[in-house]
Write a protein that holds these residues in place. Structure first.
Motif, PDB file in Angstrom:
ATOM      1  N   SER A  41       1.038  -1.034   0.553  1.00 57.51           N
ATOM      2  CA  SER A  41       0.133  -0.043   0.210  1.00 57.51           C
ATOM      3  C   SER A  41       0.412   1.272  -0.158  1.00 57.51           C
ATOM      4  O   SER A  41       1.536   1.188   0.264  1.00 57.51           O
ATOM      5  N   GLY A  42       0.124   2.038  -0.494  1.00 54.21           N
ATOM      6  CA  GLY A  42       0.837   3.875  -0.322  1.00 54.21           C
ATOM      7  C   GLY A  42       1.252   4.222  -2.106  1.00 54.21           C
ATOM      8  O   GLY A  42       0.073   3.596  -3.146  1.00 54.21           O
ATOM      9  N   GLU A  43       2.043   5.263  -2.440  1.00 52.93           N
ATOM     10  CA  GLU A  43       2.106   5.211  -3.805  1.00 52.93           C
ATOM     11  C   GLU A  43       2.734   4.605  -4.297  1.00 52.93           C
ATOM     12  O   GLU A  43       3.076   3.494  -4.313  1.00 52.93           O
ATOM     13  N   PRO A  44       1.986   4.662  -5.810  1.00 49.85           N
ATOM     14  CA  PRO A  44       1.819   3.359  -6.950  1.00 49.85           C
ATOM     15  C   PRO A  44       3.191   3.053  -7.371  1.00 49.85           C
ATOM     16  O   PRO A  44       4.011   3.998  -7.268  1.00 49.85           O
ATOM     17  N   LEU A  45       3.718   1.500  -7.698  1.00 47.20           N
ATOM     18  CA  LEU A  45       5.659   1.840  -8.007  1.00 47.20           C
ATOM     19  C   LEU A  45       4.660   0.332  -8.843  1.00 47.20           C
ATOM     20  O   LEU A  45       4.792  -0.508  -8.717  1.00 47.20           O
ATOM     21  N   VAL A  46       5.270   1.249 -10.241  1.00 52.00           N
ATOM     22  CA  VAL A  46       5.596  -0.233 -11.140  1.00 52.00           C
ATOM     23  C   VAL A  46       6.906  -0.846 -10.759  1.00 52.00           C
ATOM     24  O   VAL A  46       7.981  -0.159 -11.473  1.00 52.00           O
ATOM     25  N   HIS A  69       4.984   1.338  -0.589  1.00 49.81           N
ATOM     26  CA  HIS A  69       4.313   1.451  -1.911  1.00 49.81           C
ATOM     27  C   HIS A  69       3.490   0.381  -2.539  1.00 49.81           C
ATOM     28  O   HIS A  69       3.417  -0.724  -2.119  1.00 49.81           O
ATOM     29  N   THR A  70       2.680   0.408  -3.417  1.00 54.62           N
ATOM     30  CA  THR A  70       1.547  -0.439  -4.090  1.00 54.62           C
ATOM     31  C   THR A  70       2.582  -0.473  -5.409  1.00 54.62           C
ATOM     32  O   THR A  70       2.504   0.068  -6.097  1.00 54.62           O
TER      33      THR A  70
END
Length: 286
Positions: A41-46, A69-70
C-alpha cells in the motif's frame, strides 16, 4: 538486457517469493494477456523485471518495496505467465505495453523501478510516455550500445537459441509459460533484442524525469557509461556551491556483478526509498 548465459544459473536458483495481496491478475494488452501482481500500500510503483526473468526471480526486492508502496509487478511479453505474440521484443514495444497497462488499471502516473531489460524499458517509457512516469529507478541500464562492457559486446554475435533450448533455462521458462512449446521463438526474439540499435542520447538529454541510476561496479555496462548517463541527466557537478543538486542521482554498488545487483536488497532499498521520497543528505553549508 539481462545477459543470457551470465544469468541462467541465477534464474534457476533464485528463490520464489510469494506476494501476499492481489496476486494473479491479467490485463488484455496489445494482443497479450499480461500477467501482473499487486502488493502493498502507498504510492504506486511499477516494477519491471529483466530478460528471461519473471516476478519470482526478482526475489525479495518486490516485497521489500511493497512495505511502503503499492507495487504493480509485471511480466512482460513472453515472460513468466504472459503469453508471447508474433511481434519483435523491443524496448519501445515493451514500453508501449507498460503505458497501455497503466491505462488499463487506471494508473495515470507512477514511479517506475526497472532492472536490466526492465530498466531500459523504463527509460523508453520515460522517453515515449513521460507524462506517465513520476520518477524512474533504472538498475543496470544503458542508453547506447557503446556502453556495454567489451566482453559482452564481443559475445553478442555468437548468441544462438541452441545455447538455451533443451537446457535448464528452457525448463524454468516452461514452468510458467502459457505455451510451453514456444521457447525457441521467444529466445530468438530476445537474442535479436541484443542486436537492436541502441542510441538514445538525444532523447535522454531532453528528459525532465528524475532518474536514479544504479549500477554494480562490475556490471554489464561500464562505469564510464553510467557516469555519462548521469551527466546527460544534469548530474556530476560539484555540490556545496549554493546551487541545488540535480533531481537525478547515481549509485554504484561495490563488488557487484550484473546478476548480483538485484540481490542487494538492503542496499537497493537504502538508495531507492530516499530518492522516491525526495530526501537529500544535508551538507554542512545547508
Amino acid at each position: 538486457m539481462i545477459r543470457t548465459l551470465f544469468l541462467a544459473t541465477s534464474l534457476i536458483l533464485a528463490p520464489a517469493t510469494a506476494l501476499a495481496q492481489d496476486a494473479g491478475n491479467y490485463a488484455d494488452i496489445n494482443g497479450m494477456q499480461l500477467y501482473y501482481e499487486v502488493s502493498g500500500s502507498g504510492e504506486p510503483l511499477v516494477v519491471l523485471h529483466g530478460a528471461y526473468m519473471n516476478i519470482e526471480t526478482m526475489g525479495d526486492i518486490i516485497p521489500r518495496l511493497a512495505e511502503s508502496h503499492t507495487v504493480y509487478a509485471l511480466e512482460l511479453q513472453g515472460h513468466g505467465r504472459t503469453n508471447d505474440i508474433d511481434r519483435p521484443i523491443t524496448y519501445q514495444n515493451l514500453a508501449d505495453d507498460v503505458a497501455a497497462f497503466m491505462d488499463s488499471v487506471g494508473l495515470e502516473k507512477a514511479d517506475i523501478f526497472g532492472y536490466s531489460m526492465g530498466a531500459a524499458v523504463g527509460l523508453q517509457l520515460a522517453i515515449r510516455h513521460e507524462d506517465k512516469v513520476d520518477q524512474l529507478v533504472a538498475a543496470s541500464v544503458a542508453y547506447d550500445a557503446s556502453g556495454w562492457q567489451p566482453a559482452f559486446t564481443e559475445f553478442i554475435p555468437s548468441m544462438t537459441p541452441d545455447m538455451f533450448v533443451g537446457g535448464p533455462m528452457e525448463e524454468e521458462w516452461k514452468r510458467l509459460a502459457p505455451n510451453p512449446e514456444g521457447f525457441r521463438a521467444f529466445a530468438e526474439r530476445l537474442i535479436q533484442l541484443e542486436k537492436e540499435p541502441m542510441a538514445w542520447e538525444e532523447d535522454v538529454k531532453t528528459l525532465q524525469t528524475p532518474v536514479l541510476i544504479i549500477a554494480g561496479d562490475a556490471d554489464v555496462s561500464t562505469l564510464e557509461h553510467n557516469v555519462a548517463l548521469f551527466r546527460l541527466l544534469g548530474g556530476g557537478a560539484m555540490g556545496d556551491m549554493g546551487v541545488p543538486l540535480p533531481a537525478s542521482r547515481l549509485a554504484v554498488l561495490p563488488a557487484t556483478s550484473h546478476t548480483a545487483v538485484i540481490a542487494q536488497v538492503d542496499l537497493l532499498e537504502g538508495f531507492i526509498e530516499p530518492f522516491l521520497a525526495g530526501d537529500t543528505p544535508k551538507g554542512m553549508f545547508e
